[in-house]
Design an enzyme around this catalytic site. Structure first.
Site, short mmCIF file in Angstrom:
data_model
loop_
_atom_site.label_atom_id
_atom_site.label_comp_id
_atom_site.label_asym_id
_atom_site.label_seq_id
_atom_site.Cartn_x
_atom_site.Cartn_y
_atom_site.Cartn_z
N CYS A 74 106.40 2.60 56.91
CA CYS A 74 107.16 2.77 58.15
C CYS A 74 107.31 1.45 58.90
O CYS A 74 106.40 0.63 58.94
CB CYS A 74 106.47 3.81 59.03
SG CYS A 74 107.36 4.17 60.54
N CYS A 105 102.89 1.48 65.41
CA CYS A 105 101.93 2.38 66.08
C CYS A 105 100.52 1.99 65.61
O CYS A 105 100.21 2.10 64.41
CB CYS A 105 102.24 3.83 65.72
SG CYS A 105 103.98 4.25 65.87
N CYS A 122 98.29 4.15 63.25
CA CYS A 122 98.87 4.84 62.11
C CYS A 122 98.70 4.12 60.77
O CYS A 122 99.14 2.99 60.59
CB CYS A 122 100.35 5.10 62.35
SG CYS A 122 101.07 6.12 61.04
N CYS A 148 104.73 22.11 58.64
CA CYS A 148 105.28 20.95 59.31
C CYS A 148 105.57 19.86 58.28
O CYS A 148 104.68 19.45 57.53
CB CYS A 148 104.27 20.45 60.36
SG CYS A 148 104.86 19.04 61.29
N CYS A 168 108.58 23.28 60.93
CA CYS A 168 108.55 22.24 61.97
C CYS A 168 108.82 20.92 61.26
O CYS A 168 108.38 20.73 60.12
CB CYS A 168 107.17 22.23 62.62
SG CYS A 168 106.95 20.88 63.80
N CYS A 199 107.58 20.50 70.33
CA CYS A 199 106.15 20.27 70.10
C CYS A 199 105.85 18.82 70.45
O CYS A 199 106.35 17.91 69.78
CB CYS A 199 105.84 20.55 68.63
SG CYS A 199 104.16 20.11 68.16
N ARG A 229 97.38 22.89 70.43
CA ARG A 229 96.91 22.68 69.05
C ARG A 229 95.77 21.68 68.98
O ARG A 229 95.92 20.52 69.38
CB ARG A 229 98.07 22.22 68.16
CG ARG A 229 97.65 22.15 66.68
CD ARG A 229 98.82 21.97 65.74
NE ARG A 229 99.81 23.00 65.96
CZ ARG A 229 101.07 22.75 66.31
NH1 ARG A 229 101.50 21.52 66.45
NH2 ARG A 229 101.91 23.74 66.51
#
Ligand code: SAM
Ligand code: DTB
Ligand code: SF4
Length: 333
Positions: A52, A56, A59, A96, A128, A188, A260
Site C-alpha cells: 500500500c 499509516c 500498518c 469484511c 462489508c 462502520c 466491535r
C-alpha cells in the site's frame, strides 16, 4: 434518547469516571437493548495484501515498511468464495473484504471486487468492504452490487492524525464516510488505541464519532497490534482499562450502534473480553486471522460464547438504527 450534540466536557466526565461506575452505567444502557447478549460475528478476508502507498504508521501493509508480509495481487473470486463458505459454516454473519489500497480506482480490480460482493451477498452473508477512499459513484456501485456496509476508520483524533499518517488528511476520511452514508451503505468507523495517543485524543475521537449527523452504525475499537518493521513496533500494549473505558463511553454516547471489540483480542484473556462485553461490546472479528495478524480461532470463540452466555447474531437483523437503510439491504437471492 439518541444525542448527537455531546460536548467534550461531557465525554471527558464519562470517560474519567471510576471504572466500575462507568461499566455499570454502560451496561445499563446496553441492557435497554433486548438483544444485549447477541454478538455479531464478522470474519475478515484480506483480498489484496500489502504494497500500500499510504504511510499509516501502525500498518504492516504499507509498502514503505520492511515487514514480513508477502505482497499478493487481488484474490480470485473462487478463493474468496471458499473462504466465505468456511466463515459461514463457522457461524459468521458478516464478511469484511479488506484491500491494502489508498483509494478505489475504476478498473478491472474494482469490477472483480463488485463480483465478489455480489456472490457473497447471494450466500446470505452481510458484506462489508474496506478498500480505502471512495467516491460517491463508487459507493453507489458497491451498494448496487449488494454491499451492506463500508468500514473506514478515523483511527484517532483529528489533532493526532498527522502524527500517525501523513499521506492523507483526517478530512479525507470524513469525506469518504459522507459518500458512504449518502449511498445508503451502513457506516462502520472507529479507531485504534495504543498509537501513543493521550486520553484527550481518545475523548476527541469519541466526540467526532458521536457528533456525526447520524451515529455510525458500527464502531470498531481496535487495540494496536504492534508489527515488527512498522514505526509503532515497540509501542507498549495499552492496559485493558483503556479498552474498556473506550467501549463503555462509546456505548453510552451511541446507544444504538454496534460496538466491535476488534484487533487485539489475541492478547486479551477471557476475563478481559468479558469486561468489554459487559461494557457494551456486541460485535467481534472472528477467525484465526484478522487481515494479516493472528486472532482467536472460531473454536476458541465458540467456547468463550458458551462460557459467557453469548449467542451469535443473525445476518440482516434489524437494529435500532437511526437511519432507515439497514433493514433494506436484503440479500439478492
Ligand atoms: N486500506 C484500507 C484503509 O486504510 O481504510 C482498508 C484496510 S485497513 C488495514 C483497515 C483498518 O485496520 C485501519 O484503518 C486501522 O484502523 C486498522 N489497522 C490496521 N493495522 C492495524 C494494527 N496493526 N493494529 C490495529 N488496527 C490496525
Ligand atoms: C477494523 O477496524 N479492524 C480490522 C478491519 N476494521 C478491517 C482490521 C484490523 C487489522 C489488524 C492488523 C492486521 O491484521 O493486518
Ligand atoms: Fe494502506 Fe489501509 Fe494499511 Fe493505511 S491502513 S497503509 S491505507 S492498508
Amino acid at each position: 434518547m439518541i444525542r448527537t450534540d455531546w460536548s467534550l466536557p461531557e465525554i471527558h466526565d464519562l470517560y474519567t469516571r471510576p471504572l466500575l461506575d462507568l461499566i455499570f452505567q454502560a451496561a445499563v444502557v446496553h441492557r435497554e437493548n433486548k438483544s444485549y447478549a447477541e454478538v455479531q460475528v464478522s470474519s475478515l478476508i484480506s483480498i489484496k495484501t500489502g504494497g500500500c502507498k499510504e504511510d499509516c504508521s501502525y500498518c504492516p501493509q504499507a509498502a514503505r515498511y520492511q515487514t514480513d508480509i508477502e505482497v499478493e495481487p487481488l484474490m480470485s473470486l473462487e478463493r474468496v468464495m471458499e473462504k466465505a463458505e468456511a466463515a459461514k459454516a463457522n457461524g459468521a454473519s458478516r464478511l469484511c473484504l479488506g484491500a491494502a489500497w489508498r483509494e478505489v480506482r475504476n478498473n478491472k480490480d474494482f469490477d472483480r471486487v463488485l463480483e465478489m460482493v455480489s456472490h457473497v451477498n447471494n450466500m446470505g452473508l452481510e458484506v462489508c468492504c474496506t478498500l480505502g477512499m471512495l467516491t460517491y459513484e463508487q459507493a453507489q456501485r458497491l451498494k448496487e452490487a449488494g454491499c451492506f456496509a463500508y468500514n473506514h476508520n478515523i483511527d484517532t483524533s483529528s489533532e493526532n492524525y498527522h502524527n500517525i499518517i501523513t499521506t492523507r488528511h483526517f478530512e479525507d476520511r470524513l469525506h469518504t464516510l459522507h459518500n458512504v452514508r449518502k449511498a445508503k451503505l451502513s457506516v462502520c468507523t472507529g479507531g485504534i488505541v495504543g498509537l501513543g495517543e493521550t486520553d484527550d485524543d481518545r475523548i476527541k475521537m469519541l466526540h467526532t464519532l458521536s457528533t456525526m449527523e447520524v451515529h455510525p452504525d458500527s464502531v470498531p475499537i481496535n487495540a494496536l497490534v504492534p508489527v515488527k518493521g512498522t514505526p509503532l513496533e515497540n509501542n507498549e500494549r495499552v492496559s485493558i482499562d483503556i479498552m474498556v473505558r473506550m467501549i463503555a463511553t462509546a456505548r453510552i454516547l451511541m446507544p444504538r450502534s454496534m460496538m466491535r471489540l476488534s484487533a487485539g483480542r489475541n492478547e486479551m484473556s477471557l476475563a478481559e473480553q468479558a469486561l468489554c462485553f459487559m461494557a457494551g461490546a456486541n460485535s467481534i472479528f472472528a477467525g484465526e486471522k484478522l487481515l494479516t495478524t493472528p486472532n482467536p480461532d472460531f473454536d476458541q470463540d465458540r467456547e468463550m460464547f458458551k462460557t459467557l452466555g453469548l449467542t451469535p447474531r443473525q445476518p440482516f437483523k434489524e437494529t435500532n438504527h437511526q437511519t432507515e437503510t439497514i433493514g433494506e439491504a436484503q440479500p439478492h437471492l
